[in-house]
Design an enzyme around this catalytic site. Structure first.
Site, PDB file in Angstrom:
ATOM      1  N   HIS A 128       0.816  -1.275   0.091  1.00 27.17           N
ATOM      2  CA  HIS A 128       0.112   0.037  -0.017  1.00 27.17           C
ATOM      3  C   HIS A 128       0.916   1.022   0.072  1.00 27.17           C
ATOM      4  O   HIS A 128       0.282   2.407  -0.095  1.00 27.17           O
ATOM      5  CB  HIS A 128      -0.927   0.265   1.106  1.00 27.17           C
TER       6      HIS A 128
ATOM      7  N   ASP B  77      -2.419 -10.654  -2.134  1.00 24.24           N
ATOM      8  CA  ASP B  77      -2.867 -10.467  -1.038  1.00 24.24           C
ATOM      9  C   ASP B  77      -4.363  -9.946  -1.161  1.00 24.24           C
ATOM     10  O   ASP B  77      -5.032  -9.676  -1.999  1.00 24.24           O
ATOM     11  CB  ASP B  77      -2.299  -8.747  -0.509  1.00 24.24           C
TER      12      ASP B  77
ATOM     13  N   HIS C  54      -6.209  -7.472  -0.141  1.00 29.89           N
ATOM     14  CA  HIS C  54      -6.133  -6.153  -0.538  1.00 29.89           C
ATOM     15  C   HIS C  54      -5.656  -5.618  -1.847  1.00 29.89           C
ATOM     16  O   HIS C  54      -4.575  -6.072  -1.968  1.00 29.89           O
ATOM     17  CB  HIS C  54      -5.660  -5.147   0.622  1.00 29.89           C
TER      18      HIS C  54
ATOM     19  N   ASP D   7      -3.987 -12.856   3.993  1.00 24.36           N
ATOM     20  CA  ASP D   7      -5.295 -12.372   4.392  1.00 24.36           C
ATOM     21  C   ASP D   7      -6.455 -12.988   3.676  1.00 24.36           C
ATOM     22  O   ASP D   7      -7.544 -12.547   3.717  1.00 24.36           O
ATOM     23  CB  ASP D   7      -5.207 -10.994   4.628  1.00 24.36           C
TER      24      ASP D   7
HETATM   25  C1  SP5 Z   1      -0.943  -4.863   3.848  1.00 21.39           C
HETATM   26  C2  SP5 Z   1      -2.448  -5.217   4.339  1.00 21.39           C
HETATM   27  O1  SP5 Z   1      -2.975  -6.331   4.345  1.00 21.39           O
HETATM   28  N1  SP5 Z   1      -3.107  -4.055   4.674  1.00 21.39           N
HETATM   29  C3  SP5 Z   1      -4.208  -3.835   5.147  1.00 21.39           C
HETATM   30  C4  SP5 Z   1      -4.632  -2.701   5.724  1.00 21.39           C
HETATM   31  C5  SP5 Z   1      -6.251  -2.717   5.979  1.00 21.39           C
HETATM   32  N2  SP5 Z   1      -6.379  -1.630   6.863  1.00 21.39           N
HETATM   33  C6  SP5 Z   1      -7.860  -1.407   7.149  1.00 21.39           C
HETATM   34  C7  SP5 Z   1      -8.495  -2.454   7.983  1.00 21.39           C
HETATM   35  C8  SP5 Z   1      -8.613  -2.188   9.492  1.00 21.39           C
HETATM   36  C9  SP5 Z   1      -9.531  -3.115  10.105  1.00 21.39           C
HETATM   37  N3  SP5 Z   1      -9.094  -3.105  11.402  1.00 21.39           N
HETATM   38  C10 SP5 Z   1      -9.939  -3.946  12.539  1.00 21.39           C
HETATM   39  C11 SP5 Z   1     -11.289  -4.252  12.293  1.00 21.39           C
HETATM   40  C12 SP5 Z   1     -11.803  -4.864  13.209  1.00 21.39           C
HETATM   41  N4  SP5 Z   1     -13.223  -5.160  12.997  1.00 21.39           N
HETATM   42 ZN    ZN Z   2      -4.048  -7.455   2.750  1.00 27.11          ZN
END
Ligand code: SP5
Ligand code: ZN
Length: 342
Positions: A159, A195, A197, A284
């Site tokens: 990212h 990934d 995302h 993920d």
């Molecule tokens: C590298 C990578 O996988 N980055 C992912 C970044 C995602 N960020 C936003 C998601 C944040 C979620 N946080 C916790 C949610 C609990 N329900």
């Molecule tokens: Zn990710």
């Protein structure tokens, strides 16, 4: 397959992330790196090496010098300004013409950080540098003739764009390695990003170029992070037109759907004729990942590894996301051994 791992990574231990206005524990934590390291060690995949030294110039081939200076000096400046937390953004330079970094650190934080998931802590710079050097070391192993290598980077990088961090990451390890390969005159690069995302940073960095093909399978950005890129109609621009391919997939995607897009991406990578394949390896997409909504199973990672191996390219795996702490190690090892066994 050799793994390159910097045990210093735990010095980057974000205290928190801010998600939808809520302060919560950061999903991107040191246990991720520790658990992948342990799983690789126990699997007998191959030697685990420390990163070699490279120079800042290898990083600034991809990232803006002002941004890199912010990563290096931002934490000290933040503390000097009297702030008690780690460095977080609270203002954003959204779609504005301004290209002037603010002079004050709280302004810089907003200028260089794209969201509130990512922070700079006391040890962050040292960790980022070692993580980028891990990717460069693993690249040299592949450029030196090994069929594959694994850069166990942490925090993740896909990212991070030229002058902005986001999504838990600050330096784009995969992009830094890809650029080094191109700079050595070794040829063209394909990046396959698996990934969950979209790797908006990697896409941005190479969007106008034809010496790197970027292919990414990820959650539909209309429904999940990074929200503002990753659509199928983003195909590259200028000389880069046709050298970017996105496969946005629905929530709940499992292997039966995933494998079709993976096979299509593989066909395009094959047709491109890359001299090296860089895999942004996030796990993920796992069914029990706490922040994601795909349904891949542990054995599916071996299938991903085998599909990648069929391309027959020298392959550099770079660690990206994966937040199911108890299964991140086995899932990564499955992908790597699936590749080796194919
Ligand atoms: C590298 C990578 O996988 N980055 C992912 C970044 C995602 N960020 C936003 C998601 C944040 C979620 N946080 C916790 C949610 C609990 N329900
Ligand atoms: Zn990710």
């Amino acid at each position: 397959m050799k793994t390159v791992y910097a045990d210093k990574h735990a010095l980057h231990a974000p205290s928190q992330e801010i998600y939808c206005g809520q302060v919560m524990p950061c999903a991107e934590k040191p246990a991720r790196g520790d658990n992948v390291h342990r799983a690789v060690r126990e699997s007998g995949l191959g030697d685990i090496l420390a990163p070699q030294n490279f120079s800042l110039a290898d990083i600034t081939r991809v990232h803006d010098a002002g941004y890199v200076d912010f990563l290096k000096t931002g934490y000290a400046a933040w503390k000097k300004a009297g702030f008690e937390t780690d460095v977080f953004a609270c203002n954003f330079n959204l779609r504005q013409a301004c290209n002037t970094p603010p002079q004050v650190i709280e302004g810089k934080a907003g200028y260089y950080l794209a969201d509130t998931s990512v922070s700079i802590t006391q040890g962050t710079w040292e960790v980022l540098e070692q993580s980028a050097y891990a990717a460069l070391t693993a690249l040299d192993i592949v450029a030196g003739g090994d069929r594959a290598a694994f850069a166990l980077c942490r925090p993740p990088g896909h990212h991070a764009s030229v002058a902005a961090g986001g999504g838990y990451g600050l330096l784009n390890n995969a992009a830094i390695a890809a650029q080094a390969f191109i700079d050595k005159g070794l040829g063209k690069v394909a990046v396959l990003d698996v990934d969950y995302h979209h790797g908006n940073g990697t896409q941005d960095i190479f969007y106008h170029r034809n010496d790197l093909l970027y292919c990414s399978l990820h959650a539909d950005p209309a429904l999940d992070f990074p929200y503002f890129s990753g659509y199928a109609d983003e195909k590259g621009a200028g000389a880069g037109e046709g050298f970017n391919r996105n496969y946005p997939l629905p929530m709940g995607t499992a292997w039966a759907t995933y494998k079709e897009s993976l096979a299509d991406a593989a066909r395009h990578i094959d047709a491109y004729g890359a001299d090296i394949l860089v895999v942004s390896l996030g796990v993920d997409t796992f069914k029990d990942d706490p922040i994601s909504q795909f349904k891949l199973e542990t054995d599916d990672y071996a299938r991903i590894g085998a599909e990648i191996a069929k391309l027959g390219k020298p392959t550099l795996f770079v660690m990206e996301g994966g937040y199911a702490i108890d299964q991140i190690g086995v899932n990564v090892v499955k992908a790597l051994t699936g590749f080796q066994g194919a």
